[in-house]
Design a protein around this motif. Structure first.
Motif, PDB file in Angstrom:
ATOM      1  N   VAL A   1      -5.991  -1.777  -4.725  1.00 25.76           N
ATOM      2  CA  VAL A   1      -4.881  -2.724  -4.563  1.00 25.76           C
ATOM      3  C   VAL A   1      -4.260  -3.045  -5.923  1.00 25.76           C
ATOM      4  CG1 VAL A   1      -4.291  -5.097  -3.940  1.00 25.76           C
ATOM      5  CG2 VAL A   1      -5.681  -3.741  -2.413  1.00 25.76           C
ATOM      6  N   SER A   2      -5.127  -3.340  -6.907  1.00 23.86           N
ATOM      7  CA  SER A   2      -4.544  -3.715  -8.194  1.00 23.86           C
ATOM      8  C   SER A   2      -3.819  -2.533  -8.830  1.00 23.86           C
ATOM      9  CB  SER A   2      -5.588  -4.309  -9.128  1.00 23.86           C
ATOM     10  OG  SER A   2      -6.750  -3.566  -9.048  1.00 23.86           O
ATOM     11  N   HIS A   3      -4.398  -1.347  -8.600  1.00 21.46           N
ATOM     12  CA  HIS A   3      -3.719  -0.168  -9.142  1.00 21.46           C
ATOM     13  C   HIS A   3      -2.354   0.042  -8.463  1.00 21.46           C
ATOM     14  CE1 HIS A   3      -3.142   3.819 -10.769  1.00 21.46           C
ATOM     15  NE2 HIS A   3      -2.838   4.221  -9.537  1.00 21.46           N
ATOM     16  N   GLU A   4      -2.344  -0.048  -7.138  1.00 13.93           N
ATOM     17  CA  GLU A   4      -1.108   0.171  -6.381  1.00 13.93           C
ATOM     18  C   GLU A   4      -0.049  -0.866  -6.728  1.00 13.93           C
ATOM     19  OE1 GLU A   4      -0.367   2.729  -4.443  1.00 13.93           O
ATOM     20  OE2 GLU A   4      -2.351   3.581  -4.803  1.00 13.93           O
ATOM     21  N   LEU A   5      -0.508  -2.082  -7.002  1.00 13.10           N
ATOM     22  CA  LEU A   5       0.460  -3.133  -7.338  1.00 13.10           C
ATOM     23  C   LEU A   5       0.957  -2.969  -8.765  1.00 13.10           C
ATOM     24  CD1 LEU A   5      -1.230  -6.260  -5.714  1.00 13.10           C
ATOM     25  CD2 LEU A   5       0.858  -5.167  -4.961  1.00 13.10           C
ATOM     26  N   ARG A   6       0.066  -2.507  -9.609  1.00 11.74           N
ATOM     27  CA  ARG A   6       0.435  -2.396 -11.025  1.00 11.74           C
ATOM     28  C   ARG A   6       1.552  -1.367 -11.220  1.00 11.74           C
ATOM     29  NH1 ARG A   6      -4.159  -0.617 -13.484  1.00 11.74           N
ATOM     30  NH2 ARG A   6      -5.214  -2.561 -13.041  1.00 11.74           N
ATOM     31  N   THR A   7       1.483  -0.268 -10.506  1.00  6.83           N
ATOM     32  CA  THR A   7       2.473   0.801 -10.723  1.00  6.83           C
ATOM     33  C   THR A   7       3.911   0.314 -10.493  1.00  6.83           C
ATOM     34  OG1 THR A   7       0.740   2.159  -9.816  1.00  6.83           O
ATOM     35  CG2 THR A   7       2.780   3.284 -10.370  1.00  6.83           C
ATOM     36  N   PRO A   8       4.257  -0.217  -9.327  1.00  5.39           N
ATOM     37  CA  PRO A   8       5.648  -0.676  -9.173  1.00  5.39           C
ATOM     38  C   PRO A   8       6.013  -1.812 -10.125  1.00  5.39           C
ATOM     39  CG  PRO A   8       4.353  -1.228  -7.223  1.00  5.39           C
ATOM     40  CD  PRO A   8       3.493  -0.391  -8.090  1.00  5.39           C
ATOM     41  N   VAL A   9       5.045  -2.666 -10.424  1.00  4.63           N
ATOM     42  CA  VAL A   9       5.342  -3.786 -11.328  1.00  4.63           C
ATOM     43  C   VAL A   9       5.664  -3.249 -12.729  1.00  4.63           C
ATOM     44  CG1 VAL A   9       4.360  -5.837 -12.437  1.00  4.63           C
ATOM     45  CG2 VAL A   9       4.068  -5.501 -10.002  1.00  4.63           C
ATOM     46  N   THR A  10       4.953  -2.206 -13.161  1.00  2.00           N
ATOM     47  CA  THR A  10       5.243  -1.606 -14.470  1.00  2.00           C
ATOM     48  C   THR A  10       6.668  -1.056 -14.497  1.00  2.00           C
ATOM     49  OG1 THR A  10       2.962  -0.877 -14.362  1.00  2.00           O
ATOM     50  CG2 THR A  10       4.247  -0.051 -16.197  1.00  2.00           C
ATOM     51  N   TYR A  11       7.045  -0.381 -13.410  1.00  2.00           N
ATOM     52  CA  TYR A  11       8.418   0.142 -13.308  1.00  2.00           C
ATOM     53  C   TYR A  11       9.420  -1.004 -13.399  1.00  2.00           C
ATOM     54  CZ  TYR A  11       7.318   4.960 -12.064  1.00  2.00           C
ATOM     55  OH  TYR A  11       6.915   6.260 -12.095  1.00  2.00           O
TER      56      TYR A  11
ATOM     57  N   LYS B   1       7.319  -4.528  -1.463  1.00  3.79           N
ATOM     58  CA  LYS B   1       7.429  -5.289  -0.232  1.00  3.79           C
ATOM     59  C   LYS B   1       6.648  -4.599   0.892  1.00  3.79           C
ATOM     60  CE  LYS B   1      11.124  -6.781   2.605  1.00  3.79           C
ATOM     61  NZ  LYS B   1      12.560  -6.721   2.757  1.00  3.79           N
ATOM     62  N   ARG B   2       6.808  -3.278   0.954  1.00  9.51           N
ATOM     63  CA  ARG B   2       6.140  -2.520   2.000  1.00  9.51           C
ATOM     64  C   ARG B   2       4.627  -2.540   1.832  1.00  9.51           C
ATOM     65  NH1 ARG B   2       7.309   3.664   3.316  1.00  9.51           N
ATOM     66  NH2 ARG B   2       5.385   3.812   4.496  1.00  9.51           N
ATOM     67  N   LEU B   3       4.237  -2.405   0.577  1.00 12.42           N
ATOM     68  CA  LEU B   3       2.814  -2.418   0.274  1.00 12.42           C
ATOM     69  C   LEU B   3       2.188  -3.744   0.710  1.00 12.42           C
ATOM     70  CD1 LEU B   3       0.608  -0.757  -1.147  1.00 12.42           C
ATOM     71  CD2 LEU B   3       1.144  -1.985  -3.232  1.00 12.42           C
ATOM     72  N   ILE B   4       2.878  -4.826   0.348  1.00 11.44           N
ATOM     73  CA  ILE B   4       2.356  -6.157   0.699  1.00 11.44           C
ATOM     74  C   ILE B   4       2.322  -6.325   2.223  1.00 11.44           C
ATOM     75  CG2 ILE B   4       2.878  -8.637   0.577  1.00 11.44           C
ATOM     76  CD1 ILE B   4       3.928  -7.946  -2.332  1.00 11.44           C
TER      77      ILE B   4
ATOM     78  N   TYR C   1     -10.999  12.094   4.926  1.00 15.55           N
ATOM     79  CA  TYR C   1     -10.662  10.866   4.189  1.00 15.55           C
ATOM     80  C   TYR C   1      -9.253  10.353   4.402  1.00 15.55           C
ATOM     81  CZ  TYR C   1     -14.858  12.451   1.863  1.00 15.55           C
ATOM     82  OH  TYR C   1     -16.115  12.884   1.627  1.00 15.55           O
ATOM     83  N   ILE C   2      -8.418  11.155   5.052  1.00 15.11           N
ATOM     84  CA  ILE C   2      -7.001  10.759   5.095  1.00 15.11           C
ATOM     85  C   ILE C   2      -6.745   9.467   5.871  1.00 15.11           C
ATOM     86  CG2 ILE C   2      -5.989  13.057   4.686  1.00 15.11           C
ATOM     87  CD1 ILE C   2      -5.552  13.159   7.760  1.00 15.11           C
ATOM     88  N   PHE C   3      -7.735   9.064   6.689  1.00 17.26           N
ATOM     89  CA  PHE C   3      -7.536   7.814   7.434  1.00 17.26           C
ATOM     90  C   PHE C   3      -8.053   6.599   6.651  1.00 17.26           C
ATOM     91  CE2 PHE C   3      -7.592  11.090  10.712  1.00 17.26           C
ATOM     92  CZ  PHE C   3      -6.422  10.791  11.383  1.00 17.26           C
ATOM     93  N   GLU C   4      -8.559   6.872   5.440  1.00 16.75           N
ATOM     94  CA  GLU C   4      -9.050   5.749   4.638  1.00 16.75           C
ATOM     95  C   GLU C   4      -7.901   5.096   3.900  1.00 16.75           C
ATOM     96  OE1 GLU C   4     -12.336   6.797   2.198  1.00 16.75           O
ATOM     97  OE2 GLU C   4     -13.570   7.284   3.959  1.00 16.75           O
ATOM     98  N   ARG C   5      -8.084   3.822   3.616  1.00 17.22           N
ATOM     99  CA  ARG C   5      -7.013   3.079   2.941  1.00 17.22           C
ATOM    100  C   ARG C   5      -6.735   3.680   1.566  1.00 17.22           C
ATOM    101  NH1 ARG C   5     -10.148  -2.434   4.012  1.00 17.22           N
ATOM    102  NH2 ARG C   5     -11.588  -1.245   2.762  1.00 17.22           N
ATOM    103  N   PHE C   6      -5.494   3.845   1.265  1.00 23.78           N
ATOM    104  CA  PHE C   6      -5.003   4.335  -0.037  1.00 23.78           C
ATOM    105  C   PHE C   6      -5.305   5.789  -0.324  1.00 23.78           C
ATOM    106  CE2 PHE C   6      -5.559  -0.276  -0.975  1.00 23.78           C
ATOM    107  CZ  PHE C   6      -4.214  -0.565  -1.096  1.00 23.78           C
TER     108      PHE C   6
END
Ligand code: ADP
Length: 464
Positions: free
Chosen positions: A247-257, A291-294, A406-411
């Motif tokens: 989660v923190s990684h996924e959030l960090r990427t768009p925030v960095t952009y 927004k979509r991620l959240i 693994y494709i059904f696992e989160r992230f």
């Protein structure tokens, strides 16, 4: 007091107490039975003898006294001839009883009335006797009654021996019971003590702790349940850690952009208005992704807590799937992909949540188009006896076999860059599978890398 475990002690004490009660009751009963038996037998014997002697005395023949004496010696009893006043007129037999108090007034009164009597008598010497008396019929006889006394000593001794025997066997049985219950309680409580220790270890966070499952009884299943629990906890802890990291990684990427491009615009580090527009578009896109991620995360957490309210209704599944295919047409055309729909032969109705089903089918269709460069995407609706199948097939890049589970696992994303480019969160399939499972169905995938992928939704027709 760790050594003597308390449950063992309780169990042992309970068994021992129970046994003690049973042994005591049994001992008492045996003692009563024996005593009663001996007393009756002896009473009857003495009475019989008395009748016999009285008969001999009544004959009044010369020498009958000697006969009686001989018999008395032989039977080891003492015979006292008594007159009406209760005076001893003759004593026969070797067993001499000095004390005359056995000639009671009541017995004399009974004898006077012609009735025999029988009672127990304790002499002043301490010796106990069975006394049986009979009146002697026939006038002219100096003695009017005959008392026969038989010592109870040998009977008392026999009973004493029986009592000692009962006591010894009771004590032995009790000791054996204590030893057995101690052994049993050890056997029973040792695994429990072990489990308690293991549970404490697990509670301290050492989740790799496992217990040996030795038996198939309740204790064995409890050990297995503890093992399963710690395994679940371990899995939960690991996935939670992984989840937070993701989660923190996924959030960090768009925030960095967002941070980078807003600074560029704020500091005026762009060369043309066109470039600025381009940066703004990126900012918009990243904000959308966030927004979509959240939104997806929120959805997923609601589902995991079981807080999703499904609005179930009867749906024409053919209509629903066709609607989705039509929505995806534009996207497919843009990528020059053929989009085919094979409806079922007849109308199929399932009981489900229309919006959620549409969300899943759209997710599968979007993925199929996204991960296919040329060829086609096919959607097939099938019906079996007990279920409806919706298959979404593509001729795209496919998924390597080792990644398929693994494709059904989160992230989880096979190709991170491509998914990002598309705005994917890696949560779509996790959400889809959960949604289908909530409606009692399954979602499976099969794939051949380089050839294509097939996703199949199966919804049971149990409610029809
Ligand atoms: P995403 O938002 O990244 O698409 P999903 O959960 O929908 O996330 O999918 C997980 C991953 O599964 C994707 O990143 C992709 O690598 C793989 N995947 C899903 N559908 C397909 C498909 N039709 N063909 C090939 N790969 C697929």
């Amino acid at each position: 007091m760790r050594g003597i475990n308390r449950i063992g002690l309780k169990l042992g004490a309970a068994i021992a107490a129970l046994l003690l009660i049973v042994i005591l009751a049994l001992g008492l009963i045996i003692d009563r039975v024996f005593t009663g038996f001996y007393h009756t037998r002896m009473g009857e014997d003495v009475e019989e003898l008395t009748r016999h002697f009285a008969g001999m005395a009544e004959l009044h023949e010369s020498g009958s006294d000697e006969m009686i004496h001989m018999f008395a010696e032989f039977s080891n009893v003492s015979i006292s001839m008594v007159d009406k006043e209760g005076r001893r007129t003759a004593d026969l037999g070797s067993l001499k009883v000095a004390d005359s108090s056995f000639i009671t007034k009541t017995s004399l009164a009974e004898l006077e009335l012609g009735r025999s009597v029988r009672f127990e008598f304790a002499a002043s010497s301490g010796e106990r006797y069975f006394v049986s008396a009979q009146p002697i019929a026939g006038g002219g006889h100096a003695s009017s009654a005959l008392y026969v006394l038989s010592s109870m000593r040998s009977m008392d001794e026999s009973l004493e021996r029986v009592r000692i025997l009962i006591a010894v066997s009771a004590a032995a049985a009790f000791l054996m019971a204590i030893a057995f219950s101690y052994f049993m309680s050890q056997v029973l409580s040792r695994p429990l003590v072990q489990m308690e220790k293991a549970a404490r270890t697990i509670a301290k966070g050492r989740l790799e702790k496992r217990l040996p499952v030795g038996s198939r009884d309740e204790i064995g299943t409890l050990a297995k349940a503890i093992n399963d629990l710690s395994q679940d906890l371990q899995h939960y802890r690991d996935t939670r850690q992984e989840f937070f990291a993701n989660v923190s990684h996924e959030l960090r990427t768009p925030v960095t952009y967002l941070e980078g491009y807003t600074r560029v615009i704020k500091d005026g580090l762009y060369e043309s208005e066109e470039e600025k527009e381009q940066y703004l578009a990126i900012i918009h896109q990243e904000a959308q992704r966030l927004k979509r991620l959240i939104h997806d995360l929120f959805e997923l957490s609601k589902m995991e807590e079981g807080k999703v309210n499904l609005s179930m209704e009867w749906l024409d599944i053919g209509e629903l799937v066709e609607g989705c295919v039509n929505k995806a047409r534009l996207k497919a055309r843009e990528k020059k992909l053929q989009l085919l729909y094979h409806p079922a032969q007849n109308a199929l109705f399932v009981y489900g949540d229309g919006l959620r089903l549409e969300q899943v089918v759209m997710n599968l269709l979007d993925n199929a188009i996204q991960y296919t460069e040329e060829g086609r995407v096919e959607v097939t609706l099938t019906s079996a006896a007990r279920e409806v199948g919706i298959a979404v097939l593509d001729t795209g890049i496919g998924i390597p076999e080792e990644e398929l589970p693994y494709i059904f696992e989160r992230f989880y994303r096979v190709e991170k860059s491509r998914s990002r480019e598309f705005g994917g969160t890696g949560l779509g399939l996790a959400i889809s599978r959960k949604l289908i499972e909530l409606q009692g169905g399954t979602l499976e995938a099969s794939s051949t890398p380089g050839e294509g992928t097939a996703f199949t939704i199966r919804i049971p027709l149990t409610n029809v």
